[in-house]
Design an enzyme around this catalytic site. Structure first.
Site, PDB file in Angstrom:
ATOM      1  N   HIS A   1      57.189  39.996  45.821  1.00  0.00           N
ATOM      2  CA  HIS A   1      57.321  38.654  46.603  1.00  0.00           C
ATOM      3  C   HIS A   1      58.113  37.287  45.783  1.00  0.00           C
ATOM      4  CE1 HIS A   1      53.341  39.488  48.845  1.00  0.00           C
ATOM      5  NE2 HIS A   1      53.455  38.273  49.714  1.00  0.00           N
TER       6      HIS A   1
ATOM      7  N   LYS B   1      55.766  32.225  44.493  1.00  0.00           N
ATOM      8  CA  LYS B   1      54.534  32.785  44.800  1.00  0.00           C
ATOM      9  C   LYS B   1      53.690  31.779  43.768  1.00  0.00           C
ATOM     10  CE  LYS B   1      51.817  36.384  47.540  1.00  0.00           C
ATOM     11  NZ  LYS B   1      50.621  35.072  48.742  1.00  0.00           N
TER      12      LYS B   1
END
Length: 252
Positions: free
Chosen positions: A143, A147
């Site tokens: 990600h 995040k």
């Protein structure tokens, strides 16, 4: 038309959902909730649900884990259905989700995309066949560098799906740096990568002797999650108390 409150309206996902909802004739965002003010969303924005004086059929949440407690309390007290998309919840919060579902409809999903929810079923079936034949299971998720939680909620959901299919007999291993020993056949390894602007990638690896089977899902934009959230909101509006998942929406 479904009347919706966007909880976390000024966040990245809240803004994507706002844009898509504007073109959806079956749903209207009538209010937003966010501590950050100043963005023109096209609807009134309040700093908390307690301040919101606009009635709605459903709440969609893409805020933060620390805001979930107040959201669940509001949902339980008012009976307003909630689509809970925030990940990284504590065990106490997960227990609160279950309690809230006795008073209101709650749809909780680690990932709102159709593809990921299909993947959850596919890896479950694969685990039943391959794990019993000596295949090791590893999950690698990637990600963007903004995040907050790791591993991702989707990675945990994939692990839980497979573990459930195997009688919940597997241990999750997140870090092997502190031990020098062979890999246990009864573990699911979960690795997290954070960097750049990666929207979301998940690989489930079944590694056997002389062969490897990999299931992969790649998200190229946040729109896939926004579309799923809106479909979930339309599904949940008018539903009675209970705990729902995206599998109920896509009928897997």
């Amino acid at each position: 038309m479904v009347r919706m409150i966007m909880h976390g309206c000024n966040g990245a996902m809240g803004q994507v959902i706002t844009g898509l909802a504007a073109d959806d004739k079956d749903i209207e965002i009538v209010a937003g909730i966010d501590l950050r003010q100043g963005t023109d969303c096209g609807y009134p924005v309040f700093t908390s649900l307690g301040e919101c004086n606009v009635s709605a059929d459903v709440i969609v949440d893409f805020a933060s884990a620390k805001a979930v407690d107040g959201l669940l309390k509001f949902s339980a007290e008012t009976g307003t259905p909630v689509v809970l998309c925030t990940t990284g919840l504590s065990q106490e919060q997960l227990a609160a989700v279950k309690r809230t579902s006795a008073s209101a409809a709650v749809l909780r999903s680690a990932n709102m995309s159709l593809g990921v929810n299909l993947l959850l079923k596919l890896v479950q079936d694969a685990a039943r066949v391959l794990a019993g034949s000596g295949f090791d299971i590893e999950i690698v998720e990637k990600h963007h560098n903004q995040k907050m939680d790791a591993p991702s909620g989707t990675a945990i959901a994939l692990a839980d799906s497979m573990n459930g299919a195997m009688g919940d007999s597997y241990e999750y291993v997140y870090d092997r740096s502190g031990k020098r020993e062979k890999r246990s056949p009864k573990e699911i390894g979960i690795s997290a990568v954070r960097g750049g602007s990666i929207v979301g990638e998940h690989d489930v690896i079944f590694a056997g002797r002389d062969e490897v089977v990999t299931f992969s899902h790649t998200a190229y934009s946040k729109a896939i999650f926004a579309k799923g959230a809106l479909e979930a909101a339309k599904f949940l509006a008018g539903k009675g108390p209970g705990l729902y998942t995206m599998a109920d929406v896509v009928r897997l």
